[in-house]
Design an enzyme around this catalytic site. Structure first.
Site, PDB file in Angstrom:
ATOM      1  N   GLY A 256       0.810  -1.222   0.000  1.00  0.00           N
ATOM      2  CA  GLY A 256       0.000   0.000   0.000  1.00  0.00           C
ATOM      3  C   GLY A 256       0.842   1.270   0.000  1.00  0.00           C
TER       4      GLY A 256
ATOM      5  CG  ASP B 290      -9.211  -2.715   7.551  1.00  0.00           C
ATOM      6  OD1 ASP B 290      -8.786  -2.879   8.710  1.00  0.00           O
ATOM      7  OD2 ASP B 290     -10.116  -3.417   7.054  1.00  0.00           O
TER       8      ASP B 290
ATOM      9  CB  THR C 244      -1.829  -5.468  11.174  1.00  0.00           C
ATOM     10  OG1 THR C 244      -0.730  -5.016  10.370  1.00  0.00           O
ATOM     11  CG2 THR C 244      -2.530  -6.601  10.460  1.00  0.00           C
TER      12      THR C 244
HETATM   13  N1  AG3 Z   1      -7.586  -4.197  11.200  1.00  0.00           N
HETATM   14  C1  AG3 Z   1      -6.964  -4.361  12.451  1.00  0.00           C
HETATM   15  C2  AG3 Z   1      -7.172  -3.429  13.537  1.00  0.00           C
HETATM   16  C3  AG3 Z   1      -6.129  -3.612  14.567  1.00  0.00           C
HETATM   17  C4  AG3 Z   1      -6.430  -4.667  15.571  1.00  0.00           C
HETATM   18  N2  AG3 Z   1      -5.464  -4.563  16.626  1.00  0.00           N
HETATM   19  C5  AG3 Z   1      -5.603  -5.043  17.855  1.00  0.00           C
HETATM   20  N3  AG3 Z   1      -6.675  -5.681  18.192  1.00  0.00           N
HETATM   21  N4  AG3 Z   1      -4.633  -4.852  18.692  1.00  0.00           N
HETATM   22  C6  AG3 Z   1      -8.415  -5.284  11.107  1.00  0.00           C
HETATM   23  C7  AG3 Z   1      -8.774  -5.880   9.867  1.00  0.00           C
HETATM   24  C8  AG3 Z   1     -10.245  -5.858   9.794  1.00  0.00           C
HETATM   25  N5  AG3 Z   1     -10.655  -5.655   8.480  1.00  0.00           N
END
Ligand code: AG3
Length: 288
Positions: free
Chosen positions: A138, A155, A157
């Site tokens: 990205g 979106d 991590t």
């Molecule tokens: N995107 C992740 C958000 C971060 C989660 N982090 C955490 N729980 N420490 C998630 C992908 C969903 N589409």
């Protein structure tokens, strides 16, 4: 025998889910990926030991990440989603009738494969003809784009491994250049309680790259300790403009997002306001 999965946040705090079954496990070139079937949240997608989404609460995060910025833009047509290989954010973006094209830029092909196989309700949008799935980095993709997109959503991590660069100010500045007209950017910006320094750094980087930035928050049961933040950066309208979010907001088939919630999500607890306003190293409110 009882099987429990523990997501470890720090040496003193974690989140535990009782597991029915481990449905899938693999090590991809980017991360360790697992799908667990749990009693409380149904199927859960885990990357490097951190819960990314679950069948039961995915709507909270995906609706907040997509609808707040999309309704801030007067007529979003071209949208880029970075990360989000499970497809949940794309599914919500597609609910906006003005959207003609969505480019999903996910670095890890296996996240997309596994989502298609184990999370059909989340990944369903990936097969929509308006969607182009681009397995790529990205950061590089955004750096190539000039005045092309109406909305860019991150979106990602947590800022470890492949996502580190998505929390850098240089990336936010590149995202601002990749947007056209009244372009709107939004990113998930972590947990203001557990990792306040990360949230503040992301917010400030976005605030320096866009004429207007606002942090908003919601309740995601499977993330850390529920409180999750997002930051919108806008080249045009303010998400709190009286014309936002418009009449369609209460007509979409959402389960979390409403017009009232759009505004309410920007009302922050005082300790979070203070974190954002503090001069350098953020005080109190947790340990990160
Ligand atoms: N995107 C992740 C958000 C971060 C989660 N982090 C955490 N729980 N420490 C998630 C992908 C969903 N589409």
């Amino acid at each position: 025998m009882e099987l429990w999965f523990t997501e470890v946040h720090n040496k003193d705090f974690g989140l535990c889910l009782r597991v029915k079954e481990t449905l899938h496990r693999e090590t991809t070139p980017y991360q360790e990926l697992a799908v667990l079937d749990t009693f409380e949240f149904g199927r859960v997608l885990v990357l490097d030991g951190i819960i990314q989404t679950s069948d039961r609460d995915e709507f909270v995060y995906h609706e907040l990440l997509a609808h707040v910025p999309l309704f801030t833009h007067p007529a979003p047509r071209r949208v880029m989603v970075i990360g989000g290989g499970d497809g949940g954010t794309v599914r919500e973006v597609l609910r906006h009738p003005s959207v003609e094209e969505v480019e999903l830029v996910e670095i890890d092909r296996q996240v997309i494969e596994v989502a298609r196989r184990f999370f059909p309700a989340i990944s369903q949008g990936l097969d929509d003809p308006r969607v182009r799935v681009n397995v790529a980095d990205g950061i590089l993709r955004v750096a190539q784009a000039r005045s092309e997109f109406d909305v860019i959503l991150v979106d990602s991590t947590d800022p470890v491994g492949p996502a580190v660069g998505l929390f850098h100010e240089d990336f936010y500045a590149a995202a601002a250049r990749a947007l056209r007209g009244e372009g709107v950017f939004a990113a998930q910006t972590e947990c203001p309680w557990l990792t306040p320094a990360t949230t503040v750094k992301a917010y400030r980087g976005i605030a320096r790259s866009f004429p207007l930035a606002r942090l908003y928050a919601g309740w995601v049961p499977t993330y850390a300790n529920w409180a999750w933040s997002f930051t919108v950066g806008s080249r045009g309208r303010d998400p709190l403009d009286p014309a936002v979010p418009g009449p369609l907001a209460d007509q979409l088939p959402t389960r979390y997002y409403t017009a009232a919630l759009h505004r309410a999500a920007f009302a922050l607890p005082r300790f979070v306001e203070q974190l954002l306003a503090a001069p350098e190293s953020p005080p109190g409110g947790g340990k990160g």
